[in-house]
Design an enzyme around this catalytic site. Structure first.
Site, PDB file in Angstrom:
ATOM      1  N   LYS A  71       0.853  -1.196   0.000  1.00 18.34           N
ATOM      2  CA  LYS A  71       0.000   0.000   0.000  1.00 18.34           C
ATOM      3  C   LYS A  71       0.883   1.238   0.000  1.00 18.34           C
ATOM      4  CE  LYS A  71      -4.037   1.818   2.531  1.00 18.34           C
ATOM      5  NZ  LYS A  71      -4.931   1.620   3.708  1.00 18.34           N
ATOM      6  N   SER A 146      -9.855   1.495   2.498  1.00 19.05           N
ATOM      7  CA  SER A 146      -8.971   2.322   1.701  1.00 19.05           C
ATOM      8  C   SER A 146      -7.861   1.525   1.011  1.00 19.05           C
ATOM      9  CB  SER A 146      -8.333   3.389   2.598  1.00 19.05           C
ATOM     10  OG  SER A 146      -7.494   2.766   3.568  1.00 19.05           O
ATOM     11  N   SER A 170     -10.211  -0.924   6.723  1.00 15.08           N
ATOM     12  CA  SER A 170      -9.609  -0.781   5.393  1.00 15.08           C
ATOM     13  C   SER A 170      -8.829  -1.968   4.857  1.00 15.08           C
ATOM     14  CB  SER A 170      -8.700   0.447   5.364  1.00 15.08           C
ATOM     15  OG  SER A 170      -9.490   1.587   5.183  1.00 15.08           O
TER      16      SER A 170
END
Ligand code: GLN
Length: 490
Positions: A71, A146, A170
Protein backbone atom coordinates in the site's frame (compact mmCIF):
# COMPACT_ATOMS: atom_id res chain seq x y z
CA UNK A 1 5.83 -23.65 -15.62
CA UNK A 2 3.92 -21.37 -17.93
CA UNK A 3 2.61 -17.94 -16.88
CA UNK A 4 -0.94 -19.13 -16.24
CA UNK A 5 0.20 -21.98 -14.03
CA UNK A 6 2.39 -19.60 -12.08
CA UNK A 7 -0.47 -17.18 -11.47
CA UNK A 8 -2.69 -19.97 -10.15
CA UNK A 9 -0.24 -20.72 -7.31
CA UNK A 10 -0.90 -19.16 -3.95
CA UNK A 11 2.03 -17.22 -2.50
CA UNK A 12 2.81 -20.05 -0.07
CA UNK A 13 2.71 -22.61 -2.86
CA UNK A 14 5.00 -20.43 -4.98
CA UNK A 15 7.46 -20.05 -2.08
CA UNK A 16 7.46 -23.83 -1.63
CA UNK A 17 8.09 -24.45 -5.33
CA UNK A 18 10.98 -22.02 -5.23
CA UNK A 19 12.44 -23.76 -2.18
CA UNK A 20 12.09 -27.11 -3.99
CA UNK A 21 13.84 -25.73 -7.06
CA UNK A 22 10.76 -26.20 -9.26
CA UNK A 23 10.32 -22.49 -9.94
CA UNK A 24 12.82 -19.68 -10.00
CA UNK A 25 12.08 -16.53 -8.04
CA UNK A 26 13.07 -14.49 -11.10
CA UNK A 27 10.53 -16.27 -13.25
CA UNK A 28 7.85 -15.65 -10.65
CA UNK A 29 8.78 -11.99 -10.29
CA UNK A 30 8.77 -11.42 -14.04
CA UNK A 31 5.37 -13.09 -14.45
CA UNK A 32 3.82 -10.80 -11.86
CA UNK A 33 5.75 -7.73 -12.94
CA UNK A 34 4.37 -8.11 -16.46
CA UNK A 35 0.84 -8.41 -15.12
CA UNK A 36 1.22 -5.49 -12.74
CA UNK A 37 2.68 -3.32 -15.50
CA UNK A 38 -0.33 -4.10 -17.72
CA UNK A 39 -2.79 -3.26 -14.89
CA UNK A 40 -6.09 -1.92 -16.25
CA UNK A 41 -7.70 -1.52 -12.83
CA UNK A 42 -5.49 1.35 -11.61
CA UNK A 43 -4.31 -0.79 -8.71
CA UNK A 44 -0.73 0.45 -8.85
CA UNK A 45 0.76 3.90 -8.40
CA UNK A 46 4.25 2.52 -9.03
CA UNK A 47 5.50 -0.79 -10.43
CA UNK A 48 9.07 -2.02 -9.98
CA UNK A 49 10.91 -1.32 -13.23
CA UNK A 50 12.91 -4.53 -13.15
CA UNK A 51 14.37 -7.22 -10.99
CA UNK A 52 17.08 -5.69 -8.88
CA UNK A 53 19.69 -7.48 -6.84
CA UNK A 54 19.71 -6.23 -3.27
CA UNK A 55 16.17 -4.96 -3.64
CA UNK A 56 14.52 -8.19 -4.63
CA UNK A 57 14.09 -10.59 -1.77
CA UNK A 58 16.53 -13.40 -1.25
CA UNK A 59 15.12 -16.61 -2.76
CA UNK A 60 16.69 -18.70 0.01
CA UNK A 61 14.86 -16.75 2.76
CA UNK A 62 11.47 -18.05 4.02
CA UNK A 63 9.37 -15.95 1.63
CA UNK A 64 11.41 -17.20 -1.31
CA UNK A 65 11.57 -13.91 -3.19
CA UNK A 66 7.79 -13.96 -3.75
CA UNK A 67 6.76 -10.49 -4.98
CA UNK A 68 4.75 -8.26 -2.68
CA UNK A 69 2.47 -5.32 -3.45
CA UNK A 70 2.62 -2.62 -0.79
CA UNK A 71 0.00 0.00 0.00
CA UNK A 72 1.27 3.41 -0.99
CA UNK A 73 1.31 4.77 2.58
CA UNK A 74 4.21 2.52 3.63
CA UNK A 75 7.40 4.51 3.25
CA UNK A 76 9.76 2.79 0.85
CA UNK A 77 13.21 4.28 0.43
CA UNK A 78 13.72 5.89 -2.96
CA UNK A 79 10.30 4.79 -4.20
CA UNK A 80 7.27 7.11 -4.37
CA UNK A 81 5.19 6.94 -1.18
CA UNK A 82 2.30 9.33 -1.63
CA UNK A 83 -0.50 7.94 0.55
CA UNK A 84 -2.94 8.58 -2.29
CA UNK A 85 -2.49 12.33 -1.83
CA UNK A 86 -1.56 15.19 -4.14
CA UNK A 87 0.28 16.81 -1.22
CA UNK A 88 2.87 14.00 -1.31
CA UNK A 89 3.15 13.78 -5.08
CA UNK A 90 6.63 12.59 -5.99
CA UNK A 91 7.70 12.16 -2.36
CA UNK A 92 10.40 9.53 -2.03
CA UNK A 93 11.20 8.79 1.62
CA UNK A 94 14.76 8.38 2.86
CA UNK A 95 13.85 5.22 4.79
CA UNK A 96 11.64 2.13 4.65
CA UNK A 97 8.78 1.22 6.98
CA UNK A 98 9.63 -1.50 9.49
CA UNK A 99 6.92 -3.88 8.23
CA UNK A 100 8.26 -3.68 4.67
CA UNK A 101 11.86 -3.92 5.83
CA UNK A 102 11.09 -7.07 7.83
CA UNK A 103 9.27 -8.68 4.93
CA UNK A 104 12.11 -7.88 2.60
CA UNK A 105 14.56 -9.40 5.06
CA UNK A 106 12.36 -12.51 5.08
CA UNK A 107 12.65 -12.71 1.30
CA UNK A 108 9.75 -10.69 -0.15
CA UNK A 109 10.43 -8.66 -3.31
CA UNK A 110 8.84 -5.24 -3.74
CA UNK A 111 6.59 -5.55 -6.79
CA UNK A 112 4.81 -2.22 -6.61
CA UNK A 113 3.00 0.39 -4.55
CA UNK A 114 -0.76 0.23 -4.54
CA UNK A 115 -3.40 2.88 -4.95
CA UNK A 116 -5.44 3.83 -1.89
CA UNK A 117 -7.86 6.39 -0.55
CA UNK A 118 -6.07 9.59 0.36
CA UNK A 119 -4.39 9.11 3.77
CA UNK A 120 -6.46 5.92 4.08
CA UNK A 121 -9.70 7.87 4.48
CA UNK A 122 -12.43 6.09 2.60
CA UNK A 123 -14.27 2.87 1.88
CA UNK A 124 -14.28 2.83 -1.91
CA UNK A 125 -10.87 4.01 -3.11
CA UNK A 126 -12.61 6.91 -4.82
CA UNK A 127 -10.81 9.42 -2.60
CA UNK A 128 -7.41 8.78 -4.19
CA UNK A 129 -5.74 11.72 -5.92
CA UNK A 130 -4.54 9.13 -8.45
CA UNK A 131 -8.00 8.03 -9.55
CA UNK A 132 -10.32 5.24 -8.45
CA UNK A 133 -9.46 1.52 -8.54
CA UNK A 134 -11.85 -0.80 -10.39
CA UNK A 135 -13.17 -4.02 -8.89
CA UNK A 136 -11.94 -7.00 -10.98
CA UNK A 137 -15.26 -8.83 -10.46
CA UNK A 138 -17.12 -5.96 -12.14
CA UNK A 139 -15.22 -2.97 -13.45
CA UNK A 140 -18.16 -0.61 -12.95
CA UNK A 141 -17.88 -1.18 -9.21
CA UNK A 142 -15.55 -0.12 -6.41
CA UNK A 143 -13.03 -2.49 -4.81
CA UNK A 144 -13.70 -1.05 -1.34
CA UNK A 145 -11.15 0.96 0.55
CA UNK A 146 -8.97 2.32 1.70
CA UNK A 147 -6.62 -0.54 0.73
CA UNK A 148 -8.50 -0.90 -2.57
CA UNK A 149 -5.44 -1.16 -4.81
CA UNK A 150 -3.94 -3.93 -2.69
CA UNK A 151 -7.21 -5.88 -2.56
CA UNK A 152 -7.99 -5.57 -6.27
CA UNK A 153 -4.41 -6.45 -7.25
CA UNK A 154 -4.49 -9.68 -5.25
CA UNK A 155 -7.99 -10.61 -6.42
CA UNK A 156 -7.07 -9.97 -10.06
CA UNK A 157 -3.84 -11.96 -9.83
CA UNK A 158 -1.68 -8.87 -10.43
CA UNK A 159 0.16 -9.61 -7.18
CA UNK A 160 0.43 -12.83 -5.19
CA UNK A 161 -0.22 -10.96 -1.95
CA UNK A 162 -0.23 -7.45 -0.57
CA UNK A 163 0.16 -5.25 2.46
CA UNK A 164 -2.64 -3.01 3.59
CA UNK A 165 -3.58 -1.01 6.63
CA UNK A 166 -6.77 -0.99 8.61
CA UNK A 167 -7.91 1.92 10.78
CA UNK A 168 -11.62 1.16 10.82
CA UNK A 169 -11.96 -1.61 8.25
CA UNK A 170 -9.61 -0.78 5.39
CA UNK A 171 -8.12 -4.26 5.12
CA UNK A 172 -11.24 -6.28 5.89
CA UNK A 173 -13.81 -4.35 3.85
CA UNK A 174 -11.88 -4.27 0.53
CA UNK A 175 -10.92 -7.92 1.07
CA UNK A 176 -14.64 -8.70 1.38
CA UNK A 177 -15.61 -6.69 -1.69
CA UNK A 178 -12.86 -8.32 -3.78
CA UNK A 179 -13.33 -11.91 -2.61
CA UNK A 180 -9.99 -12.36 -0.82
CA UNK A 181 -8.69 -12.74 2.74
CA UNK A 182 -7.80 -9.69 4.84
CA UNK A 183 -6.47 -9.74 8.38
CA UNK A 184 -6.19 -6.88 10.84
CA UNK A 185 -3.97 -8.13 13.65
CA UNK A 186 -4.06 -7.10 17.30
CA UNK A 187 -3.19 -3.42 17.63
CA UNK A 188 0.54 -3.08 18.21
CA UNK A 189 1.58 -6.42 16.78
CA UNK A 190 2.95 -4.80 13.62
CA UNK A 191 5.14 -1.70 13.88
CA UNK A 192 3.64 1.53 12.54
CA UNK A 193 7.08 3.02 11.99
CA UNK A 194 7.18 4.35 8.44
CA UNK A 195 3.44 4.09 7.89
CA UNK A 196 2.15 7.52 6.90
CA UNK A 197 -0.24 8.09 9.80
CA UNK A 198 -4.00 8.53 9.67
CA UNK A 199 -5.24 7.79 13.23
CA UNK A 200 -2.35 6.43 15.27
CA UNK A 201 -4.34 4.70 18.02
CA UNK A 202 -6.20 2.67 15.36
CA UNK A 203 -3.85 2.25 12.36
CA UNK A 204 -2.60 -1.31 11.96
CA UNK A 205 -0.90 -3.06 9.06
CA UNK A 206 -1.88 -6.51 7.88
CA UNK A 207 -1.97 -8.94 4.97
CA UNK A 208 -4.35 -9.08 1.99
CA UNK A 209 -4.03 -12.52 0.46
CA UNK A 210 -5.69 -15.13 -1.67
CA UNK A 211 -6.10 -17.57 1.21
CA UNK A 212 -5.74 -17.94 4.96
CA UNK A 213 -2.41 -19.78 4.80
CA UNK A 214 -0.87 -16.90 2.85
CA UNK A 215 -2.21 -14.46 5.45
CA UNK A 216 -0.55 -16.46 8.22
CA UNK A 217 2.76 -16.71 6.37
CA UNK A 218 2.91 -12.98 5.59
CA UNK A 219 1.84 -11.96 9.09
CA UNK A 220 4.42 -14.24 10.66
CA UNK A 221 7.21 -12.18 9.13
CA UNK A 222 5.73 -8.74 9.85
CA UNK A 223 5.03 -8.85 13.56
CA UNK A 224 7.23 -7.95 16.48
CA UNK A 225 8.25 -5.18 18.80
CA UNK A 226 10.09 -2.32 17.16
CA UNK A 227 12.05 0.23 19.17
CA UNK A 228 10.93 2.84 16.61
CA UNK A 229 7.24 2.41 17.56
CA UNK A 230 6.55 2.64 21.27
CA UNK A 231 3.08 1.13 20.81
CA UNK A 232 4.43 -2.00 19.14
CA UNK A 233 4.72 -5.24 21.07
CA UNK A 234 5.96 -8.79 20.91
CA UNK A 235 3.24 -11.37 20.35
CA UNK A 236 3.19 -14.02 23.06
CA UNK A 237 3.65 -16.73 20.42
CA UNK A 238 4.93 -17.03 16.88
CA UNK A 239 2.33 -16.99 14.10
CA UNK A 240 1.82 -20.58 12.92
CA UNK A 241 0.58 -21.77 9.57
CA UNK A 242 -3.02 -22.92 10.08
CA UNK A 243 -3.94 -26.58 9.99
CA UNK A 244 -7.41 -26.88 11.59
CA UNK A 245 -9.99 -28.92 9.72
CA UNK A 246 -12.78 -29.08 12.30
CA UNK A 247 -14.45 -26.54 14.54
CA UNK A 248 -15.54 -28.92 17.28
CA UNK A 249 -16.24 -27.05 20.47
CA UNK A 250 -15.57 -23.64 18.89
CA UNK A 251 -18.25 -21.17 20.00
CA UNK A 252 -19.10 -18.57 17.38
CA UNK A 253 -21.03 -15.59 18.72
CA UNK A 254 -23.45 -13.86 16.36
CA UNK A 255 -24.26 -10.46 17.88
CA UNK A 256 -27.69 -9.17 16.85
CA UNK A 257 -26.32 -5.60 16.83
CA UNK A 258 -24.03 -6.34 13.85
CA UNK A 259 -25.97 -8.97 11.98
CA UNK A 260 -29.52 -7.71 11.84
CA UNK A 261 -31.77 -5.55 9.72
CA UNK A 262 -31.40 -2.65 12.15
CA UNK A 263 -27.72 -2.17 11.30
CA UNK A 264 -27.07 1.51 10.86
CA UNK A 265 -30.35 2.56 12.45
CA UNK A 266 -28.62 4.58 15.15
CA UNK A 267 -26.91 6.74 12.55
CA UNK A 268 -30.22 8.53 12.11
CA UNK A 269 -33.29 7.49 10.20
CA UNK A 270 -32.39 9.42 7.09
CA UNK A 271 -29.11 7.56 6.62
CA UNK A 272 -30.15 4.23 8.04
CA UNK A 273 -30.18 2.60 4.65
CA UNK A 274 -31.38 -0.95 4.47
CA UNK A 275 -29.17 -2.44 7.19
CA UNK A 276 -27.37 -5.52 5.93
CA UNK A 277 -28.30 -6.47 2.38
CA UNK A 278 -30.39 -9.64 2.10
CA UNK A 279 -27.93 -11.39 -0.25
CA UNK A 280 -25.07 -10.69 2.16
CA UNK A 281 -27.04 -12.04 5.11
CA UNK A 282 -27.97 -15.16 3.12
CA UNK A 283 -24.34 -15.96 2.29
CA UNK A 284 -23.35 -15.24 5.89
CA UNK A 285 -26.07 -17.55 7.27
CA UNK A 286 -25.06 -20.34 4.87
CA UNK A 287 -21.47 -20.01 6.07
CA UNK A 288 -22.70 -20.32 9.67
CA UNK A 289 -24.48 -23.54 8.68
CA UNK A 290 -21.20 -24.82 7.29
CA UNK A 291 -19.45 -23.87 10.52
CA UNK A 292 -22.06 -25.80 12.48
CA UNK A 293 -21.49 -28.82 10.26
CA UNK A 294 -17.79 -28.62 11.13
CA UNK A 295 -18.74 -28.85 14.79
CA UNK A 296 -18.99 -25.18 15.81
CA UNK A 297 -21.58 -24.04 18.29
CA UNK A 298 -23.47 -21.00 17.02
CA UNK A 299 -24.33 -18.70 19.91
CA UNK A 300 -26.99 -16.16 19.01
CA UNK A 301 -27.46 -14.83 22.53
CA UNK A 302 -24.19 -12.91 22.58
CA UNK A 303 -24.56 -9.16 22.69
CA UNK A 304 -22.37 -6.13 22.02
CA UNK A 305 -24.73 -3.47 23.36
CA UNK A 306 -22.49 -0.49 22.58
CA UNK A 307 -21.44 -1.60 19.09
CA UNK A 308 -24.15 0.52 17.43
CA UNK A 309 -22.33 3.60 18.77
CA UNK A 310 -18.94 2.56 17.42
CA UNK A 311 -19.22 4.37 14.12
CA UNK A 312 -20.18 7.66 15.79
CA UNK A 313 -17.27 7.36 18.23
CA UNK A 314 -14.89 6.44 15.40
CA UNK A 315 -15.87 9.51 13.37
CA UNK A 316 -14.91 11.71 16.32
CA UNK A 317 -11.71 9.91 17.32
CA UNK A 318 -10.23 9.14 13.89
CA UNK A 319 -10.66 12.69 12.52
CA UNK A 320 -9.31 14.11 15.81
CA UNK A 321 -6.11 12.09 15.43
CA UNK A 322 -5.96 12.80 11.71
CA UNK A 323 -6.20 16.55 12.22
CA UNK A 324 -3.15 16.35 14.43
CA UNK A 325 -1.20 13.89 12.27
CA UNK A 326 -1.82 15.84 9.07
CA UNK A 327 -0.56 19.11 10.55
CA UNK A 328 2.91 18.11 9.37
CA UNK A 329 1.98 18.59 5.71
CA UNK A 330 2.77 22.26 5.46
CA UNK A 331 4.66 22.64 2.21
CA UNK A 332 7.98 22.91 4.04
CA UNK A 333 8.91 19.36 4.91
CA UNK A 334 7.52 17.09 2.20
CA UNK A 335 6.05 16.99 -1.26
CA UNK A 336 3.97 19.79 -2.70
CA UNK A 337 4.58 23.49 -2.07
CA UNK A 338 2.19 26.06 -3.56
CA UNK A 339 3.90 28.75 -5.62
CA UNK A 340 3.39 32.47 -5.48
CA UNK A 341 2.44 32.99 -1.84
CA UNK A 342 3.22 36.39 -0.29
CA UNK A 343 4.13 35.07 3.13
CA UNK A 344 4.56 31.88 5.13
CA UNK A 345 0.96 31.62 6.33
CA UNK A 346 -0.38 32.03 2.82
CA UNK A 347 2.05 29.34 1.61
CA UNK A 348 0.74 26.92 4.25
CA UNK A 349 -2.84 27.71 3.36
CA UNK A 350 -2.40 27.43 -0.37
CA UNK A 351 -0.38 24.22 -0.12
CA UNK A 352 -3.01 22.57 2.06
CA UNK A 353 -5.81 23.95 -0.10
CA UNK A 354 -4.27 22.56 -3.28
CA UNK A 355 -2.78 19.40 -1.79
CA UNK A 356 -5.61 17.85 0.21
CA UNK A 357 -8.76 16.38 -1.27
CA UNK A 358 -12.32 17.04 -0.06
CA UNK A 359 -12.61 14.09 2.32
CA UNK A 360 -9.31 14.89 4.00
CA UNK A 361 -10.36 18.52 4.46
CA UNK A 362 -13.70 17.39 5.89
CA UNK A 363 -11.89 15.22 8.46
CA UNK A 364 -9.38 17.92 9.39
CA UNK A 365 -12.23 20.34 10.05
CA UNK A 366 -14.21 17.79 12.02
CA UNK A 367 -11.15 16.71 14.01
CA UNK A 368 -10.07 20.25 14.79
CA UNK A 369 -13.59 21.07 15.95
CA UNK A 370 -13.94 18.10 18.31
CA UNK A 371 -10.55 18.86 19.85
CA UNK A 372 -11.22 22.58 20.35
CA UNK A 373 -11.14 23.69 23.99
CA UNK A 374 -14.86 24.33 24.30
CA UNK A 375 -15.97 21.01 22.84
CA UNK A 376 -13.23 18.61 23.88
CA UNK A 377 -15.23 17.00 26.72
CA UNK A 378 -18.50 16.92 24.86
CA UNK A 379 -17.11 15.12 21.82
CA UNK A 380 -13.60 13.71 22.14
CA UNK A 381 -13.85 12.80 25.83
CA UNK A 382 -17.22 11.21 25.32
CA UNK A 383 -16.10 9.21 22.30
CA UNK A 384 -13.18 7.88 24.34
CA UNK A 385 -15.64 6.67 26.98
CA UNK A 386 -17.71 4.93 24.31
CA UNK A 387 -14.52 3.29 23.07
CA UNK A 388 -13.91 1.85 26.53
CA UNK A 389 -17.48 0.56 26.70
CA UNK A 390 -17.03 -1.20 23.38
CA UNK A 391 -13.82 -2.88 24.52
CA UNK A 392 -15.66 -4.01 27.68
CA UNK A 393 -18.50 -5.45 25.55
CA UNK A 394 -16.00 -7.60 23.67
CA UNK A 395 -14.26 -8.72 26.86
CA UNK A 396 -17.63 -9.83 28.25
CA UNK A 397 -18.59 -11.55 24.99
CA UNK A 398 -15.33 -13.51 24.92
CA UNK A 399 -16.22 -15.03 28.30
CA UNK A 400 -19.15 -16.64 26.49
CA UNK A 401 -17.76 -17.37 22.99
CA UNK A 402 -14.41 -17.91 21.24
CA UNK A 403 -15.05 -15.60 18.29
CA UNK A 404 -17.52 -12.98 17.18
CA UNK A 405 -18.74 -13.49 13.62
CA UNK A 406 -20.48 -10.94 11.40
CA UNK A 407 -20.75 -10.09 7.74
CA UNK A 408 -17.68 -7.94 6.99
CA UNK A 409 -19.55 -5.26 5.06
CA UNK A 410 -23.29 -4.55 4.83
CA UNK A 411 -23.31 -4.74 1.02
CA UNK A 412 -21.42 -6.28 -1.87
CA UNK A 413 -19.26 -4.01 -4.05
CA UNK A 414 -21.30 -0.96 -5.06
CA UNK A 415 -21.15 1.11 -8.23
CA UNK A 416 -18.47 3.74 -8.83
CA UNK A 417 -19.93 7.11 -7.88
CA UNK A 418 -22.92 5.59 -6.11
CA UNK A 419 -22.07 6.84 -2.63
CA UNK A 420 -19.60 9.67 -3.26
CA UNK A 421 -22.12 12.45 -2.70
CA UNK A 422 -23.27 11.06 0.65
CA UNK A 423 -20.44 10.70 3.17
CA UNK A 424 -22.70 9.16 5.81
CA UNK A 425 -23.77 6.34 3.49
CA UNK A 426 -20.09 5.79 2.73
CA UNK A 427 -19.21 5.68 6.43
CA UNK A 428 -21.82 2.96 7.03
CA UNK A 429 -19.62 0.51 5.08
CA UNK A 430 -17.54 0.13 8.21
CA UNK A 431 -20.41 -0.48 10.58
CA UNK A 432 -19.34 -4.06 11.31
CA UNK A 433 -15.56 -3.52 11.27
CA UNK A 434 -15.08 -0.36 13.34
CA UNK A 435 -16.00 -1.91 16.74
CA UNK A 436 -13.02 -4.31 16.53
CA UNK A 437 -10.72 -1.43 15.57
CA UNK A 438 -11.78 0.59 18.60
CA UNK A 439 -11.19 -2.44 20.82
CA UNK A 440 -7.78 -3.14 19.23
CA UNK A 441 -8.61 -6.82 18.69
CA UNK A 442 -7.70 -9.02 15.71
CA UNK A 443 -10.28 -9.67 13.01
CA UNK A 444 -10.16 -11.44 9.67
CA UNK A 445 -12.42 -11.36 6.64
CA UNK A 446 -12.69 -14.48 4.51
CA UNK A 447 -14.79 -14.85 1.37
CA UNK A 448 -17.92 -16.82 2.23
CA UNK A 449 -19.88 -16.86 -1.02
CA UNK A 450 -21.41 -14.76 -3.75
CA UNK A 451 -24.47 -12.56 -3.89
CA UNK A 452 -25.61 -11.63 -7.38
CA UNK A 453 -22.22 -12.79 -8.67
CA UNK A 454 -20.24 -10.58 -6.28
CA UNK A 455 -18.15 -11.72 -3.29
CA UNK A 456 -19.40 -11.59 0.29
CA UNK A 457 -17.03 -11.50 3.24
CA UNK A 458 -17.45 -13.05 6.66
CA UNK A 459 -15.64 -11.49 9.60
CA UNK A 460 -14.28 -13.44 12.56
CA UNK A 461 -12.90 -11.51 15.52
CA UNK A 462 -11.16 -12.83 18.61
CA UNK A 463 -9.54 -11.51 21.78
CA UNK A 464 -6.17 -9.74 21.63
CA UNK A 465 -3.37 -12.13 20.58
CA UNK A 466 -5.76 -14.85 19.37
CA UNK A 467 -4.34 -14.69 15.81
CA UNK A 468 -3.32 -18.34 15.70
CA UNK A 469 -6.72 -19.59 16.80
CA UNK A 470 -8.43 -17.12 14.48
CA UNK A 471 -6.33 -18.30 11.54
CA UNK A 472 -7.00 -21.94 12.36
CA UNK A 473 -10.77 -21.48 12.54
CA UNK A 474 -10.76 -19.40 9.34
CA UNK A 475 -8.72 -22.04 7.59
CA UNK A 476 -11.17 -24.80 8.54
CA UNK A 477 -14.05 -22.68 7.29
CA UNK A 478 -12.20 -21.70 4.14
CA UNK A 479 -11.70 -25.36 3.25
CA UNK A 480 -15.34 -26.18 3.83
CA UNK A 481 -16.62 -23.14 1.92
CA UNK A 482 -14.25 -23.74 -1.02
CA UNK A 483 -14.75 -20.24 -2.40
CA UNK A 484 -13.40 -19.97 -5.95
CA UNK A 485 -11.89 -16.59 -6.74
CA UNK A 486 -10.47 -17.53 -10.13
CA UNK A 487 -13.19 -15.61 -12.05
CA UNK A 488 -11.50 -12.34 -11.01
CA UNK A 489 -8.06 -13.40 -12.29
CA UNK A 490 -8.41 -12.66 -15.98
N1 GLN B 1 -13.51 3.74 5.87
C1 GLN B 1 -12.99 4.16 7.14
C2 GLN B 1 -12.58 5.60 7.03
O1 GLN B 1 -12.79 6.17 6.04
C3 GLN B 1 -11.85 3.31 7.54
C4 GLN B 1 -10.62 3.60 6.80
C5 GLN B 1 -9.44 2.80 7.24
O2 GLN B 1 -9.59 1.75 7.87
N2 GLN B 1 -8.27 3.29 6.90
O3 GLN B 1 -12.08 6.17 7.95
Amino acid sequence: MNGNEIIELSATQAARKIAAGELSSGELFDAYRARAAADELNCFTWVAPERRAGVNGDASAPLGGVPLAVKDLFCTEGVPSQSGSRILEGYEPPYTATAVRKLRAAGASLLGKTNQDEFAMGSSNENSAYGPVLNPWDRTRVPGGSSGGSAAAVAAGLAPWALGTDTGGSIRQPAALCGIVGLKPTYGSVSRYGMIAFASSLDQAGPLTRDVTDAALLLRHMVGRDPCDATSLELPHEIELPSGVRLDGVRLGVPAELTGGSVGADAGAEVAGEGIEAGVLDAFRLALDQAAELGAEIVESVSLPHAPHALSAYYVLAPAEASSNLARFDGVRYGLRAEGAEDLLEMYERTRHDGFGAEVKRRIMLGTYVLSAGYYDAYYGRAQRVRTKIAEDFARAFEQVDFIVTPTAPTVAFGLGEKTSDPLQMYLNDYCTVPMSLAGIPAISIPCGLSAGLPVGMQLAGPAFSENRLLDASYALERALAFDGSAARV
